[in-house]
Design an enzyme around this catalytic site. Structure first.
Site, mmCIF file in Angstrom:
data_model
loop_
_atom_site.group_PDB
_atom_site.id
_atom_site.type_symbol
_atom_site.label_atom_id
_atom_site.label_comp_id
_atom_site.label_asym_id
_atom_site.label_seq_id
_atom_site.Cartn_x
_atom_site.Cartn_y
_atom_site.Cartn_z
ATOM 1 C CG HIS A 1 -5.896 1.932 1.532
ATOM 2 N ND1 HIS A 1 -5.615 2.395 1.033
ATOM 3 C CD2 HIS A 1 -5.244 0.307 1.999
ATOM 4 C CE1 HIS A 1 -4.253 1.700 0.970
ATOM 5 N NE2 HIS A 1 -3.883 0.600 2.011
ATOM 6 C CG HIS B 1 -1.194 4.377 5.323
ATOM 7 N ND1 HIS B 1 -1.719 4.637 3.797
ATOM 8 C CD2 HIS B 1 -1.726 3.402 6.018
ATOM 9 C CE1 HIS B 1 -1.717 3.698 3.262
ATOM 10 N NE2 HIS B 1 -1.850 2.558 4.992
ATOM 11 C CB CYS C 1 -0.934 -0.074 1.636
ATOM 12 S SG CYS C 1 -2.425 -1.763 1.415
#
Lengths: 398, 85, 340
Positions: free
Chosen positions: A328, A293, A160
């Protein structure tokens, strides 16, 4: 000091819009792009929420002007769409005499087609052209060919945080004089593979995700692609280019704590932020906004929150997670959030952290929940991934 | 109950790929996590799936696992009370 | 880690060219290196990566590197396949996390970091046959800029049954039953394998140093008729001409359709002793990571072992070594190595 790296073009496609303008409008109007899965069948469709781009592969193929017989995966289609926008926005026509490269990133690669044809591949000739679209490098090759880039082409996959690392390596190549221009970013399509993967980790929320909230239940997955065009100062001067923002700092560190979980004190995140500030030559109080994040998993947000407190002490700047808008988007996340960071600087605005009600019991940190307009000189953006991979980028006003 | 416990030991060894461990090595009261068998958070998620697949028990919150997976003893007790298959 | 076994002093003396379409790397015992609690979850790729990484660190006498960079074409393919099969075979039910967690492309780099408690820079490049070279370039730039003093860089790929059988189905890998070595190859496609090769790059010359990595160049697409000009440009940028190359290590892999890229290069490098290596380790995306190991050995010993020689040319003292690789006409890389 490192030579500055100019950002002269941006392109994006996400669940909140197919252009930079559409993404900005959704962010300013608090309009999230979270829905049920529509583009493919999955038994999970009623139990999860996702940030899905509401265009079918066939529609994307047409929009890109590709032949109907092709072997583009959705990851490649989204990537081509966003990368083309970025190049156009930088006013570049390819090919040209400048040494131009691309570093893309992806986590699923061509898994969306592999999971469709995995067994059929063995004896169905009609689907076999997709066999070579499986690997992570395929989408980068497709984008390079689509844009007409023949020089430096590479791909990064660090889960990620991938796109942040693509941006970082791109900056390094420009600074070292290895390329004049480089297109950097990431692309990831939704797939059954990732949906089920995150489900096994029990970190998918069955509600809209609530980053940094005490009652957060996990993340919503999303799909997106975004790219930046980085150019050297020499090219900018010679071509009299408009600079959207500068990439002024970057840092990567490893948490070295656990294969998937972040450490309690956010060591890796703290190290990445500190490195980025150091590279940028900025003190923590010069950061105007942090795009965190903020995946809304119990583990990430607490660990990142602690890292923020360690890096910024009692005066943590305004911060928000934009993942409640987009979901996400895995390897693409750092690229779309890079675009949002640049938009924040250019529009002098901090985007809201949606769905937040209750501060975490463990730490005293409250994200920015309403739009706030104020001059922003420097934005810090965090992206963390499996394998302890922690990356921070800093964008600065042109 | 004795049978269930033995069955569980075998399944845990198989699912978690505990190569050097035999059923006889695991005592009913031994801690499965930490200092005992040395299992970790990823194993806990594997055991949650084991409960679902083999005994029809669904846990929605991984935190519930902590008490249930303390030892073979606690696991067997929970399964015999809640199993649907 | 190769189909010839692990890296060792007698490696080239004992090596036997492979002639099967798919050859696994010979696995050592990992027990001394990796605790049983961890090894039970690891696929071959992870284990091979850890093993080769540790070997490189041991040779260099470094306990923890400042940065870790891994190149892999297909990543942790075995676990990806395993997880995908469970999704497809059980209709998305009863899925367990281990294989998903390990399927992530950066698992090898992450596990090495975890094992060494290395909190430094940690990257994974996944761009087919320049995955490893991307890592070498990154490492070199960071050492040149003084950001780090040393970097652990490696390439790793593992066999996964379904993926390799698909590559065989479309002719990238030679069919079962064809037993050609690179020298005897009359057909298209290649002999595939798996392996891991790691290096420690350092900014300082030490007693353990094999050679100096001078430059790395990566180019995605170049025609057969342009390759010599590309090489000339690369050499010129490093103050050399094609006559200055003493050893050329080429990525010849026995694919009749694409080995022609290497023909003009052999003509161009008039003074070079031409070596090849894929007959020993097979083709896979990060297999070219083995080429610098060949270069390093030749640099250290001053001459190439006979089994590596492609074309017998009079040997001369070794100074400049050029490495050139491409796969299916794409993802070309040039590395320049010098004795030190």
């Amino acid at each position: 000091m490192n030579p500055r790296v100019a950002i002269t073009g941006v392109g994006i496609i996400s669940s909140i819009g197919n252009s930079v303008e559409a993404n900005l409008s959704a962010l300013l109007n608090k309009r999230p792009g979270i829905s049920r899965v529509q583009n493919f069948a999955t038994t999970q469709k009623d139990s999860i929420w996702v940030g899905e781009v509401k265009l079918t592969n066939a529609e994307l193929v047409d929009m890109l002007g590709l032949p109907h017989s092709n072997n583009f995966t959705r990851t490649a289609l989204l990537g081509c769409y966003a990368a083309k926008q970025a190049v156009q926005s930088a006013g570049i026509t390819l090919p040209n005499d400048y040494r131009t490269g691309i570093i893309s990133s992806t986590s699923v690669g061509g898994m969306d087609y592999t999971e469709r044809y995995f067994y059929r591949y063995l004896d169905d000739l009609s689907v076999q052209p997709y066999i070579t679209s499986h690997d992570a490098g395929d989408s980068s090759h497709k984008i390079a060919d689509y844009l007409g880039i023949k020089g430096f082409v590479s791909t990064i996959s660090t889960a990620c945080s991938s796109a942040a690392n693509a941006i970082m390596m791109g900056a390094r190549l420009v600074q070292a004089g290895r390329v004049d221009r480089i297109i950097v970013g990431g692309t990831d399509a939704l797939s059954k593979f990732t949906i089920n993967g995150f489900k096994t980790l029990m970190i998918l929320s069955d509600e809209f995700c609530k980053p940094f909230d005490n009652n957060r239940k996990g993340l919503n997955l999303g799909e997106a692609a975004a790219y930046l065009v980085l150019e050297s100062e020499q090219v900018v001067k010679k071509e009299k280019k408009q600079v959207l923002a500068y990439l002024s700092g970057y840092g990567n560190a490893n948490d070295a704590f656990h294969q998937t979980a972040s450490s309690d004190n956010g060591e890796g995140a703290y190290l990445a932020m500190r490195k980025a500030l150091e590279v940028a030559g900025l003190s923590p109080d010069e950061i105007g906004y942090i795009n965190v994040h903020g995946t809304a998993t119990p583990n990430n947000d607490l660990s990142e929150g602690r890292a923020l407190q360690r890096a910024f002490g009692d005066s943590v700047p305004l911060f928000s997670s934009t993942k409640a808008f987009t979901g996400h988007t895995l390897a693409a996340a750092a690229a779309i959030e890079a675009v949002y960071s640049i938009l924040s600087i250019r529009n002098e605005v901090v985007f809201p952290n949606l769905n937040f009600d209750t501060p975490m019991s463990e730490i005293n940190l409250v994200p920015q929940t309403e739009l706030v307009y104020r001059p922003i000189k420097h934005v810090l953006s965090n992206s963390f991934g499996f394998g302890g991979n922690c990356s921070t980028l800093i964008f600065s006003q042109a | 109950m004795v049978e269930l416990k033995e069955e569980l030991k075998g399944k845990i060894i198989e699912v978690l790929n505990l190569e050097d461990v035999t059923v006889g090595d695991i005592q009913d009261g031994d801690a499965l996590f930490g200092d005992g068998l040395g299992l970790d958070s990823i194993d806990a998620l594997e055991l949650i799936v084991l409960l679902d697949k083999e005994y029809g028990i669904k846990l929605s919150d991984p935190k519930q696992g902590k008490a249930i997976f303390k030892s073979i003893e606690t696991m067997a007790a929970y399964i015999s009370e809640n199993r649907t298959k | 880690m190769t189909p010839q076994g692990i890296w060792r002093p007698s490696f080239f003396e004992e090596a036997v060219p492979i002639d099967s379409p798919i050859t696994a790397a010979i696995q050592p015992s990992y027990k001394a290196l990796i605790p049983p609690a961890l090894i039970r979850r690891m696929s071959r790729g992870i284990k091979m990566g850890i093993f080769a990484a540790q070997q490189a660190l041991d040779e260099a006498g470094v306990s923890t590197p400042e940065a870790i960079i891994v190149g892999t074409g297909l990543g942790c393919s075995e676990d990806s396949e395993k997880f995908l099969r469970t999704i497809l075979d059980n209709d998305e039910q009863f899925l367990t996390p281990t294989s998903f967690i390990q399927s992530t492309h950066n698992t090898v780099a992450a596990q090495i970091a975890l094992r060494l408690a290395c909190q430094g820079y940690n990257f994974t490049y996944v761009n087919r046959s320049v995955s490893f070279e991307s890592g070498m370039l990154d490492a070199m730039l960071q050492i040149h800029s003084g950001e780090v003093a040393n970097v652990l860089v490696g390439g790793v790929d593992e066999i996964s049954d379904h993926t390799y059988s698909l590559l065989q189905r479309i002719g990238y890998i030679k069919p079962d039953g064809v037993n050609e070595s690179i020298k005897t190859s009359q057909t298209q496609g290649v002999n595939y394998a798996e392996g891991a090769t790691f290096f420690l790059l350092s900014g300082e010359r030490t007693a353990e140093s094999y050679a100096e990595l001078v430059d790395v160049h990566i180019i995605n697409s170049v025609g057969e008729d342009e390759i010599t000009a590309t090489i000339s440009g690369f050499l010129q940028g490093n103050g050399l001409t094609s006559h200055d190359i003493d050893i050329a290590i080429l990525g010849i892999n026995g694919d009749k359709a694409f080995d022609s890229y290497y023909f003009p290069v052999q003509e161009q490098l008039t003074n070079a002793d031409v070596l090849y290596y894929k007959h020993l380790i097979g083709q896979y995306d990060s297999c070219s990571a083995f080429a610098p190991a060949v270069a390093a050995t030749v640099a250290k010993h001053g001459a190439a072992q006979p089994i590596l020689r492609w074309q017998g040319r009079p040997q001369r003292p070794v100074k400049n070594i050029l490495l050139y690789n491409q796969y299916r006409g794409k993802d070309h890389s040039l590395l320049l190595v010098r004795t030190c």
